[in-house]
Design an enzyme around this catalytic site. Sequence first.
Site, short mmCIF file in Angstrom:
data_model
loop_
_atom_site.label_atom_id
_atom_site.label_comp_id
_atom_site.label_asym_id
_atom_site.label_seq_id
_atom_site.Cartn_x
_atom_site.Cartn_y
_atom_site.Cartn_z
N TYR A 296 -4.03 48.39 -1.44
CA TYR A 296 -4.86 47.92 -0.28
C TYR A 296 -6.07 48.24 -0.12
CZ TYR A 296 -0.58 46.23 2.01
OH TYR A 296 0.33 45.48 2.30
N LYS B 191 7.68 50.12 -9.82
CA LYS B 191 7.67 49.05 -10.95
C LYS B 191 7.31 49.78 -12.20
CE LYS B 191 8.17 44.71 -12.08
NZ LYS B 191 9.63 44.16 -12.28
N ASP C 45 11.63 44.58 -7.61
CA ASP C 45 11.98 43.39 -7.47
C ASP C 45 13.84 43.27 -7.49
OD1 ASP C 45 12.14 44.67 -10.02
OD2 ASP C 45 11.85 42.54 -11.10
N ASP D 61 5.36 47.73 2.47
CA ASP D 61 4.96 46.74 3.58
C ASP D 61 5.95 45.47 3.26
OD1 ASP D 61 3.58 45.73 5.51
OD2 ASP D 61 1.74 45.23 4.14
N ASP E 188 9.39 44.42 5.98
CA ASP E 188 9.55 43.04 6.43
C ASP E 188 11.02 42.40 6.08
OD1 ASP E 188 7.17 43.37 7.89
OD2 ASP E 188 6.24 41.26 7.18
#
Length: 354
Positions: A134, A187, A220, A244, A248
């Site tokens: 970010y 990842k 993923d 984040d 959601d």
Amino acid sequence: MGDIVRIGVLHGDGIGPEIVPAAVEVAAKALQRNDIGVEWIELPFGAAAIDSHGTAAPSETLAALDELDLWVLGPHDSASYPTEFRGQLTPGAVIRKRYNLFANLRPAKALDAARAMAPGIDLLIARENSEGLYADRNMAVGSGEFMPTPDVALAVGVITRAASERIAREAFTWARRRRGKVTIVHKANVLTMTTGLFRDACLDVARDFPDVEVSQEHVDAMAAHLVRRAADFDVVVTENLFGDILSDLAAELAGSLGTAASINCSATKAMAQAAHGAAPDIAGQGSANPIAMISSTAMLLAWQGQRSGDERLAAAAASIDSALARAITAGVATRDLGGTASTATFAQAVLDGL
Ligand code: ATP
């Protein structure tokens, strides 16, 4: 009457002035019923503060927050601010940075099992909140995003061992209070150095929690697992961007974004903040779903109960959760959940259930 808790209230933009007062009213009643006095301290913030103080996070607000451990923050709609404010840190980021609120705790639990896509979901995402990819969180000066030419854009991601260990410790501590499982999401097969460091730091911390079961997933694969078998996960610890996105996804699997609660915290301060935004498209209509804000405020009380050892705060938080569940089970629902109840009608149903 017992002790007094002091809680800041920052309404924010869009639906903020509708959902924050609903959350405050519910929390006030729950606290009162548990014999805890409360002082609510309203502070200017967001577009209204730009009008009144010339800035979205005025210094008087920050000075007041310096003296507080707990506050409720409404959403901000920084994209709608006058142009000169848009390049600046959002007011939420100013606050998060100032108090180093490094942990964003986002639970996902089906409130209405009949309507949830993943009825058995009951997990907590511990999202690292101070660095990662970010742009507003990874530079002392300047932005972590930049464009060497108009057709090339670069972003810098930052992962540090210290911040990774700090969020891991939070996640493992929560796992002990829950079902004793932590899944580390990274990842590291592709982002080997950055998310590899994150994974390794979490695994190092895991050694201090031998009683907690540890697993790890690539982000993923984790998205796929959440859709297929969300109920298998307890605490999920991950870096900022992954957290984040996954939160959601988890929120929608549990119900809707309008129900997704969160707190941002350090070791000493916590801020209730719904996971959703300011929803400017429905602002002022009295139709916003206050569940996420009410539930975030309950989390805030539970956090303070945990920290202070005051069981009355935990009881107040639990009573809000039960009252929310009762209102939902009774079929009271705002428009986003397919109902016709207004924000006020829903809040009243929760108040009646307390
Ligand atoms: P941000 O980037 O600030 O998180 P966003 O652009 O992702 O914001 P939101 O403001 O969260 O978006 O809104 C996304 C959609 O969800 C909108 O259609 C909005 O009306 C709806 N929505 C968000 N929160 C609520 C809520 N509490 N009640 C009802 N609808 C909501």
